[in-house]
Design an enzyme around this catalytic site. Structure first.
Site, mmCIF file in Angstrom:
data_model
loop_
_atom_site.group_PDB
_atom_site.id
_atom_site.type_symbol
_atom_site.label_atom_id
_atom_site.label_comp_id
_atom_site.label_asym_id
_atom_site.label_seq_id
_atom_site.Cartn_x
_atom_site.Cartn_y
_atom_site.Cartn_z
ATOM 1 N N ILE A 147 0.835 -1.200 0.000
ATOM 2 C CA ILE A 147 0.000 0.000 0.000
ATOM 3 C C ILE A 147 0.872 1.253 0.000
ATOM 4 C CG2 ILE A 147 -1.514 1.398 1.481
ATOM 5 C CD1 ILE A 147 -3.152 -1.083 1.999
ATOM 6 N N VAL A 170 2.405 1.538 -3.532
ATOM 7 C CA VAL A 170 1.441 1.962 -4.554
ATOM 8 C C VAL A 170 1.024 3.408 -4.342
ATOM 9 C CG1 VAL A 170 -0.913 1.589 -5.407
ATOM 10 C CG2 VAL A 170 0.607 -0.365 -5.075
ATOM 11 N N GLU A 171 0.834 3.799 -3.079
ATOM 12 C CA GLU A 171 0.360 5.152 -2.784
ATOM 13 C C GLU A 171 1.403 6.224 -3.083
ATOM 14 O OE1 GLU A 171 -2.506 6.390 -1.912
ATOM 15 O OE2 GLU A 171 -3.644 4.541 -1.622
ATOM 16 N N THR A 172 2.637 6.034 -2.627
ATOM 17 C CA THR A 172 3.610 7.127 -2.710
ATOM 18 C C THR A 172 4.992 6.717 -3.212
ATOM 19 O OG1 THR A 172 4.367 6.840 -0.417
ATOM 20 C CG2 THR A 172 2.490 8.325 -0.782
ATOM 21 N N TYR A 224 -7.472 -0.867 -8.030
ATOM 22 C CA TYR A 224 -6.503 -0.490 -7.001
ATOM 23 C C TYR A 224 -6.243 -1.670 -6.065
ATOM 24 C CZ TYR A 224 -4.640 1.577 -2.728
ATOM 25 O OH TYR A 224 -3.875 1.848 -1.623
#
Length: 396
Positions: free
Chosen positions: A154, A157-159, A357
């Site tokens: 996570i 993928v997010e940052t 996602y």
């Protein structure tokens, strides 16, 4: 891993972050064109660069000032101070564009979406992150029951592990979406200004409670912040002080982000040991398939209902106890991909309400864990092989 090695890994990881963040991930058409123009220009005369337009400030707009007067007391601000603060928010036209869905009729493509995230550079960064924060990821898994691979995925993928945390002032993004939500809306889109006004409230409280400057905090175009991209409301509800330094900091503390991501997932119903999905062949009959797809990502149908509709479940899925959802991932012009999603698949969509996602996070987590296992196996066999080779050489 020894304490000394973990400390060295963290230090090298932290030292690398500024240089990594400075690297552009994609050369845009605009920057490429500018470089080409500069090359052609040579030394004849300098290029004229048009200054960037400054976004207009909200100022003392009536609806925003009314919001300030109504909310000041409950948010812990003096009315005039809140008026002065909100008046400095700026309308961001790019935020208004980015919040809207894609063009109607544009086919979704799971293959293209997958390639954006499950690629070597991001996976290598994930391996480095896992090595640097191995103990913290293990502690989060033990505390909240969420696999370390999912937590790491996570954040990746997010940052991209802190490389891309957003460049918008959070105050600007939330004020724009709360008070200047795009209008008119395209077909299928809905007005979410109420949600963003509430997030603006949560942001103002968050800043006050933590002594943060609301004019300097940066995030995504939607107002999400930090390594795990938490919206202000989620920060206040689910963020934890996982590094035990006395305060929660999702922007500068990857350890707090690790614990907070795991806590968020557990609070939304993550079940330890439950697979996220199973293999499935959907019903050939289109009406029966459509019936299974009605619930979208929310698991509501049991194994017997899947079988009665004509679906073909894997052997592992046949032993599943509890509800499932038929998840469809479109592949552009090709045949869609289907999986049977469990409660844990649904929980990942609570982080970002998209089946694409969720599947990207899950596949990234599986690939990252596989790469890590392969690397550990390689490291474990290398000394033995070297010793064997040395022994054979001396014996000859």
């Amino acid at each position: 891993m020894t304490l000394r090695r973990r400390t060295l890994l963290r230090a090298s990881w932290a030292a690398a972050l500024p240089s990594l963040a400075a690297l552009p991930l994609v050369a845009t058409a605009a920057t490429t064109a500018t470089a080409a123009t500069a090359a052609r220009a040579g030394k004849k005369k300098p290029l004229k660069v048009r200054p960037a337009a400054v976004a207009p400030a909200f100022g003392e707009r009536a609806d925003l000032m009314q919001f300030a007067d109504q909310q000041a007391a409950s948010l812990g601000y003096e009315a005039q101070a809140l008026r002065d603060l909100l008046a400095q928010a700026r309308v961001q036209a790019s935020v208004q564009r980015l919040i809207l869905p894609g063009s109607p009729g544009q086919a979704k493509d799971w293959g293209a979406y997958r390639q954006r995230f499950i690629e070597p550079q991001r996976l290598q960064a994930g391996l480095a992150f896992w090595a640097a924060y191995e103990a913290d990821l293990a502690r989060a898994e033990a505390t909240y029951g969420v696999p370390a691979s999912i937590i790491a995925a996570i954040i990746g993928v997010e940052t991209f592990y802190g490389r891309i945390m957003g460049g918008y002032r959070v105050l600007d993004a939330l004020a724009t979406l709360g008070f200047d939500y795009p209008s008119p809306l395209p077909p299928g889109a809905r007005d979410r200004s109420g949600y963003f006004r509430e997030e603006l409230r949560q942001f103002l409280v968050l800043a006050r409670e933590n002594g943060l400057d609301p004019l300097s905090m940066k995030g995504s175009y939607a107002g999400a912040m930090g390594w795990g991209q938490f919206m202000p409301g989620s920060w206040r509800r689910y963020a934890v002080d996982f590094d035990r330094d006395g305060h929660i900091d999702l922007i500068n503390s990857p350890v707090d982000a690790i614990g907070s991501v795991a806590h968020f997932l557990r609070e939304h119903g993550w079940k330890p040991g439950l697979p996220t999905h199973y293999a499935v062949q959907p019903p050939v009959d289109t009406a029966a398939r459509a019936q299974l797809l009605v619930s979208d990502v929310l698991p509501q149908l049991d194994v017997n209902q899947f079988l009665a509709a004509g679906a073909d479940l894997s052997n592992e899925a046949l032993g599943h106890v509890g509800p499932l959802a038929l998840i469809e991932l479109q592949m552009g012009g090709g045949a869609p991909v289907y999986v049977a999603g469990t409660q844990n698949f649904y929980v990942v969509t609570r982080y970002n309400q998209s089946s694409y996602y969720a599947m990207a996070v899950i596949e990234f987590a599986n690939t990252l864990a596989s790469w890590r296992k392969a690397g550990q196996a390689s490291q474990a066999t290398t000394p033995a092989s070297a010793a064997s080779g040395a022994s054979g050489a001396s014996g000859a």
